[in-house]
Design a protein around this motif. Structure first.
Motif, PDB file in Angstrom:
ATOM      1  N   ASN A   1       0.817  -1.211   0.000  1.00 64.36           N
ATOM      2  CA  ASN A   1       0.000   0.000   0.000  1.00 64.36           C
ATOM      3  C   ASN A   1       0.855   1.267   0.000  1.00 64.36           C
ATOM      4  N   PHE A   2       2.089   1.146   0.501  1.00 67.77           N
ATOM      5  CA  PHE A   2       2.940   2.317   0.641  1.00 67.77           C
ATOM      6  C   PHE A   2       3.400   2.875  -0.714  1.00 67.77           C
ATOM      7  N   SER A   3       3.207   2.116  -1.780  1.00 74.18           N
ATOM      8  CA  SER A   3       3.549   2.649  -3.100  1.00 74.18           C
ATOM      9  C   SER A   3       2.659   3.842  -3.461  1.00 74.18           C
ATOM     10  N   ASN A   4       1.504   3.964  -2.796  1.00 79.88           N
ATOM     11  CA  ASN A   4       0.586   5.074  -3.051  1.00 79.88           C
ATOM     12  C   ASN A   4       0.322   5.906  -1.796  1.00 79.88           C
ATOM     13  N   ARG A   5       1.210   5.781  -0.814  1.00 83.13           N
ATOM     14  CA  ARG A   5       1.029   6.542   0.423  1.00 83.13           C
ATOM     15  C   ARG A   5       1.874   7.800   0.406  1.00 83.13           C
ATOM     16  N   SER A   6       1.194   8.914   0.512  1.00 80.37           N
ATOM     17  CA  SER A   6       1.826  10.227   0.540  1.00 80.37           C
ATOM     18  C   SER A   6       1.655  10.818   1.942  1.00 80.37           C
ATOM     19  N   PRO A   7       2.404  11.868   2.263  1.00 80.05           N
ATOM     20  CA  PRO A   7       2.271  12.456   3.601  1.00 80.05           C
ATOM     21  C   PRO A   7       0.888  13.055   3.862  1.00 80.05           C
ATOM     22  N   TYR A   8       0.237  13.553   2.818  1.00 82.91           N
ATOM     23  CA  TYR A   8      -1.084  14.186   2.917  1.00 82.91           C
ATOM     24  C   TYR A   8      -1.931  13.712   1.737  1.00 82.91           C
ATOM     25  N   PRO A   9      -3.266  13.771   1.867  1.00 84.67           N
ATOM     26  CA  PRO A   9      -4.090  13.435   0.708  1.00 84.67           C
ATOM     27  C   PRO A   9      -3.689  14.307  -0.486  1.00 84.67           C
ATOM     28  N   THR A  10      -3.508  13.658  -1.635  1.00 91.01           N
ATOM     29  CA  THR A  10      -2.989  14.355  -2.813  1.00 91.01           C
ATOM     30  C   THR A  10      -3.664  13.832  -4.072  1.00 91.01           C
ATOM     31  N   LEU A  11      -4.097  14.768  -4.903  1.00 92.20           N
ATOM     32  CA  LEU A  11      -4.624  14.428  -6.225  1.00 92.20           C
ATOM     33  C   LEU A  11      -3.527  14.736  -7.235  1.00 92.20           C
ATOM     34  N   HIS A  12      -3.219  13.772  -8.074  1.00 91.19           N
ATOM     35  CA  HIS A  12      -2.144  13.915  -9.060  1.00 91.19           C
ATOM     36  C   HIS A  12      -2.774  14.109 -10.431  1.00 91.19           C
ATOM     37  N   LEU A  13      -2.589  15.277 -10.997  1.00 89.72           N
ATOM     38  CA  LEU A  13      -3.149  15.614 -12.306  1.00 89.72           C
ATOM     39  C   LEU A  13      -2.101  15.299 -13.370  1.00 89.72           C
ATOM     40  N   LEU A  14      -2.476  14.445 -14.299  1.00 88.86           N
ATOM     41  CA  LEU A  14      -1.555  13.949 -15.321  1.00 88.86           C
ATOM     42  C   LEU A  14      -2.076  14.241 -16.714  1.00 88.86           C
ATOM     43  N   ARG A  15      -1.146  14.488 -17.619  1.00 85.58           N
ATOM     44  CA  ARG A  15      -1.488  14.648 -19.031  1.00 85.58           C
ATOM     45  C   ARG A  15      -1.535  13.262 -19.686  1.00 85.58           C
ATOM     46  N   GLU A  16      -2.588  13.008 -20.430  1.00 81.72           N
ATOM     47  CA  GLU A  16      -2.707  11.729 -21.137  1.00 81.72           C
ATOM     48  C   GLU A  16      -1.538  11.518 -22.107  1.00 81.72           C
ATOM     49  N   GLU A  17      -1.068  12.593 -22.773  1.00 83.05           N
ATOM     50  CA  GLU A  17       0.038  12.437 -23.721  1.00 83.05           C
ATOM     51  C   GLU A  17       1.316  12.016 -23.001  1.00 83.05           C
ATOM     52  N   SER A  18       1.507  12.450 -21.762  1.00 81.93           N
ATOM     53  CA  SER A  18       2.663  12.014 -20.980  1.00 81.93           C
ATOM     54  C   SER A  18       2.537  10.532 -20.613  1.00 81.93           C
ATOM     55  N   ILE A  19       1.311  10.134 -20.301  1.00 81.92           N
ATOM     56  CA  ILE A  19       1.067   8.721 -19.997  1.00 81.92           C
ATOM     57  C   ILE A  19       1.312   7.875 -21.246  1.00 81.92           C
ATOM     58  N   ASP A  20       0.867   8.375 -22.398  1.00 79.39           N
ATOM     59  CA  ASP A  20       1.083   7.651 -23.654  1.00 79.39           C
ATOM     60  C   ASP A  20       2.573   7.445 -23.924  1.00 79.39           C
ATOM     61  N   ARG A  21       3.386   8.495 -23.676  1.00 78.83           N
ATOM     62  CA  ARG A  21       4.844   8.362 -23.865  1.00 78.83           C
ATOM     63  C   ARG A  21       5.417   7.336 -22.902  1.00 78.83           C
ATOM     64  N   ALA A  22       4.911   7.333 -21.677  1.00 78.45           N
ATOM     65  CA  ALA A  22       5.384   6.369 -20.686  1.00 78.45           C
ATOM     66  C   ALA A  22       5.030   4.942 -21.104  1.00 78.45           C
ATOM     67  N   VAL A  23       3.833   4.772 -21.646  1.00 78.25           N
ATOM     68  CA  VAL A  23       3.404   3.437 -22.083  1.00 78.25           C
ATOM     69  C   VAL A  23       4.246   2.965 -23.267  1.00 78.25           C
ATOM     70  N   GLU A  24       4.653   3.902 -24.127  1.00 85.29           N
ATOM     71  CA  GLU A  24       5.538   3.519 -25.227  1.00 85.29           C
ATOM     72  C   GLU A  24       6.869   2.999 -24.695  1.00 85.29           C
ATOM     73  N   ALA A  25       7.361   3.645 -23.633  1.00 83.29           N
ATOM     74  CA  ALA A  25       8.636   3.216 -23.045  1.00 83.29           C
ATOM     75  C   ALA A  25       8.477   1.930 -22.239  1.00 83.29           C
ATOM     76  N   TYR A  26       7.322   1.774 -21.588  1.00 81.38           N
ATOM     77  CA  TYR A  26       7.030   0.596 -20.771  1.00 81.38           C
ATOM     78  C   TYR A  26       5.657   0.076 -21.170  1.00 81.38           C
TER      79      TYR A  26
END
Length: 193
Positions: free
Chosen positions: A136-161
Motif C-alpha cells: 500500500n505504501f507505493s501510493n502513500r503520501s504524507p497528505y491526501p494528494t490528487l495527481h493531475l496527469l497529461r494523457e500524452e505524458s502517460i502515452d509516452r510512458a506506455v511507449e517506453a514501458y
C-alpha cells in the motif's frame, strides 16, 4: 519553476508542500516507484499546489481550477500537478469515493482523454489488502494528494514501458525488501528537522 512560492502560501502550507516534495524525492524518485517522475522533476515541470479546502465541494472547485490551469499551460512549463489537500478527505474511504467526483469533473470539463487524476493518500489501501500491507505504501503520501496527469505524458510512458505490470511487481518487491522499518528510516531526517 513549476514548484511553489513559499512566500505566497498561508501559514503551515509551506511545510505541507515541502513534506510532499521530500516524499517525491525520497520515495517516488528515490525508490524509483515511478520511473517517469525523475525526468519531469529535474526539469522542474512538477507543480506543487496547496489547497486550503475544508469541504469536498471546495476541493472539487480547486481541482477544476487546477485542471484548467494544466490544460492551458505548456507541458514544457508544467507537465504534472500535485494538488495537496491536508484539511479535507482525511478518511481514505471518503477520499476514495471523492475520486468518482474528480473523474466526473474531468468529463464535465471535456478533458477526458487529455487529463486524468491519480490518487495518493496517507492511508492508501488497495482492494483486497490489509491496512498495514507494505505494498500500500507505493501510493502513500504524507497528505491526501490528487495527481493531475497529461494523457500524452502517460502515452509516452506506455511507449517506453508497454507492460506496466513489471513496474508494479518491482515496486512491491522494493517495498517488501525495505519493510515498514526501512520506510520509516527513509524519512527519519524529516522527523528530526
Amino acid at each position: 519553476m513549476a514548484g511553489y512560492d513559499a512566500n505566497a502560501l498561508p501559514p503551515g502550507a509551506g511545510e505541507v508542500l515541502e513534506s510532499t516534495r521530500r516524499w517525491v524525492e525520497k520515495a517516488v524518485i528515490g525508490l524509483n516507484l515511478c520511473p517517469f517522475a525523475k525526468s519531469v522533476y529535474v526539469r522542474e515541470q512538477v507543480r506543487f499546489e496547496y489547497s486550503d479546502a475544508t469541504t469536498p465541494e471546495q476541493l472539487l472547485e480547486h481541482l477544476g481550477e487546477e485542471l484548467l490551469r494544466l490544460r492551458d499551460t505548456p507541458a514544457s512549463h508544467t507537465d504534472t500537478t500535485l494538488l495537496v489537500h491536508p484539511h479535507v478527505l482525511q478518511d481514505f474511504m471518503d477520499y476514495n469515493d471523492f475520486l468518482d467526483e474528480a473523474d466526473a469533473l474531468v468529463e464535465t470539463l471535456e478533458l477526458d482523454g487529455i487529463l486524468q487524476v491519480a490518487s495518493f493518500h496517507p492511508d492508501y489501501q488497495f482492494a483486497d489488502s490489509r491496512p498495514d500491507d507494505i505494498e500500500n505504501f507505493s501510493n502513500r503520501s504524507p497528505y491526501p494528494t490528487l495527481h493531475l496527469l497529461r494523457e500524452e505524458s502517460i502515452d509516452r510512458a506506455v511507449e517506453a514501458y508497454p507492460e506496466p505490470d513489471p513496474i508494479v511487481e518491482r515496486n512491491y518487491e522494493t517495498l517488501r525488501r525495505l519493510g515498514h522499518e526501512g520506510w520509516r528510516r527513509l524519512f527519519e531526517d524529516d522527523a528530526a528537522s
